[in-house]
Motif scaffolding. Sequence first.
Motif, mmCIF file in Angstrom:
data_model
loop_
_atom_site.group_PDB
_atom_site.id
_atom_site.type_symbol
_atom_site.label_atom_id
_atom_site.label_comp_id
_atom_site.label_asym_id
_atom_site.label_seq_id
_atom_site.Cartn_x
_atom_site.Cartn_y
_atom_site.Cartn_z
ATOM 1 N N LEU A 67 14.131 -39.977 54.208
ATOM 2 C CA LEU A 67 13.044 -40.861 54.660
ATOM 3 C C LEU A 67 11.744 -40.510 53.950
ATOM 4 N N ALA A 68 11.411 -39.212 53.905
ATOM 5 C CA ALA A 68 10.164 -38.778 53.270
ATOM 6 C C ALA A 68 10.157 -39.118 51.785
ATOM 7 N N GLU A 69 11.281 -38.928 51.118
ATOM 8 C CA GLU A 69 11.350 -39.229 49.687
ATOM 9 C C GLU A 69 11.237 -40.723 49.431
ATOM 10 N N GLU A 70 11.975 -41.523 50.202
ATOM 11 C CA GLU A 70 11.947 -42.974 49.990
ATOM 12 C C GLU A 70 10.547 -43.540 50.215
ATOM 13 N N MET A 71 9.885 -43.102 51.286
ATOM 14 C CA MET A 71 8.581 -43.662 51.609
ATOM 15 C C MET A 71 7.499 -43.184 50.652
ATOM 16 N N THR A 72 7.536 -41.902 50.286
ATOM 17 C CA THR A 72 6.514 -41.385 49.367
ATOM 18 C C THR A 72 6.687 -41.994 47.988
ATOM 19 N N ARG A 73 7.916 -42.185 47.565
ATOM 20 C CA ARG A 73 8.171 -42.832 46.274
ATOM 21 C C ARG A 73 7.676 -44.279 46.293
ATOM 22 N N PHE A 74 7.940 -44.988 47.390
ATOM 23 C CA PHE A 74 7.551 -46.396 47.490
ATOM 24 C C PHE A 74 6.026 -46.554 47.465
ATOM 25 N N VAL A 75 5.312 -45.707 48.201
ATOM 26 C CA VAL A 75 3.865 -45.856 48.332
ATOM 27 C C VAL A 75 3.103 -45.182 47.192
ATOM 28 N N HIS A 76 3.578 -44.003 46.757
ATOM 29 C CA HIS A 76 2.791 -43.212 45.797
ATOM 30 C C HIS A 76 3.440 -43.025 44.431
ATOM 31 N N GLY A 77 4.708 -43.368 44.288
ATOM 32 C CA GLY A 77 5.362 -43.244 42.992
ATOM 33 C C GLY A 77 6.074 -41.912 42.807
ATOM 34 N N GLU A 78 6.881 -41.864 41.767
ATOM 35 C CA GLU A 78 7.747 -40.709 41.520
ATOM 36 C C GLU A 78 6.968 -39.424 41.238
ATOM 37 N N GLU A 79 5.899 -39.518 40.464
ATOM 38 C CA GLU A 79 5.144 -38.321 40.077
ATOM 39 C C GLU A 79 4.513 -37.640 41.287
ATOM 40 N N LEU A 80 3.877 -38.408 42.160
ATOM 41 C CA LEU A 80 3.234 -37.817 43.327
ATOM 42 C C LEU A 80 4.260 -37.394 44.378
ATOM 43 N N LEU A 81 5.430 -38.054 44.390
ATOM 44 C CA LEU A 81 6.514 -37.573 45.245
ATOM 45 C C LEU A 81 6.935 -36.181 44.811
ATOM 46 N N GLU A 82 7.133 -35.985 43.519
ATOM 47 C CA GLU A 82 7.552 -34.668 43.024
ATOM 48 C C GLU A 82 6.496 -33.617 43.321
#
Length: 419
Positions: free
Chosen positions: A298-313
């Motif tokens: 859930l955290a990965e999907e939502m952070t990727r959707f809102v902030h993108g792959e770089e900020l998720l990492e």
Amino acid sequence: MNIIDELLWREAINQQTDADGLRELTESKSVSLYCGVDPTGNSMHIGHLIPFMVLRRFQLAGHRPVILIGGATGTIGDPSGRQSERSLQTLEQVQENVDALTAQMKKLFLTDNDNQVRLVNNYDWTKDMNVIEFLRDFGKNFSINTMLAKDVVASRLDSGISFTEFSYQILQSIDYLHLYQHEDVQLQVGGSDQWGNITSGLDLIRKKEGNEAKAFGLTIPLMLKADGTKFGKTAGGAIWLDPKQTTPYEFYQFWANTDDRDVVKYLKYFTFLSKEEIEALEEKVATEPHKREAQKALAEEMTRFVHGEELLEQAKRISAALFSGDIRSLTADEIEEGFKEMPTFTAGKETKNIVDWLVELGIEPSKRQAREDITKGAISINGERVNELETEITAGDAIGGKFIIVRKGKKNYSLVKLV
């Protein structure tokens, strides 16, 4: 799977004005639909996302979403969910918020080359309307008795409601009529508190276009956490989509800390994982809850959707470093983000004995306690345990020349800024 069936499986439908008619419509053609947000602030929070995720699901199913930014309605104020009048913003502030929300919507939803979302602003079709037009062309179609019976108005009658906020449902009805006539919109989606506004819009369409006009309304259930508290709120306030107001690390942690009782519901509401993927994660919650695989997904999907792959990492890197204690792997910017809500102290750059330093900052209550904690190995500096009472803290210890991280025990972190 028909889009209505998918929404039902995701438990994302509260009310429909005509369930059979909407199903038939969505199965027969590509439908234009809309949802609106008022620019009451310069960022949406995660609660705002709920109906727009439904719009996105319609888009992925081949339908045509329209996102309305309420440049006009935002100057009035929606009375729903409130027991007092809103403070009116200046037109300049409303426009700044319109620009900010438009940019957010483009980032989140204008990602496909085909079947793109259309963005509209209701200020464009209301700004030139005069009061005579408003009263003759639209006000005549609304019964005061019917308006007073709407939940959003009825809930305010005891505390009081101004004519300005009372007229909000007329303006929103005009929006639906305009989009029906000019954008071929046949469905409005909104939160459960928007039911009265949506049905008012449908009434206006039928009075203007005839009883055979095919237009529909659909609302989303009110989102509450398993403990009964409001979704999207924390001790620090709302969870914003703007990374300057809620950092990507804080955003990631909000979802990662979801209660086991809520996580499957949130996966259904907020992610685009398939039914099979969500059911597999639901099984993990039941059999291996300690692994928290559903929360991580859930955290990965939502952070990727809102902030993108770089900020998720980056958020994952901060989380891993704090969990493992490997603080030195972080940059100064990542430390500032990860420790934003933790106790913060300031210190000079002169060299100090660690015992004196901890007491002077207030991290330790006394020299005796500081010595005892150091001797027991309970103090770590930048992730490295300190055992020697003669240890000196210098400016060279600061990560990026700015920060020293003190951990006392297993979980008590403090951020020390060197000035």
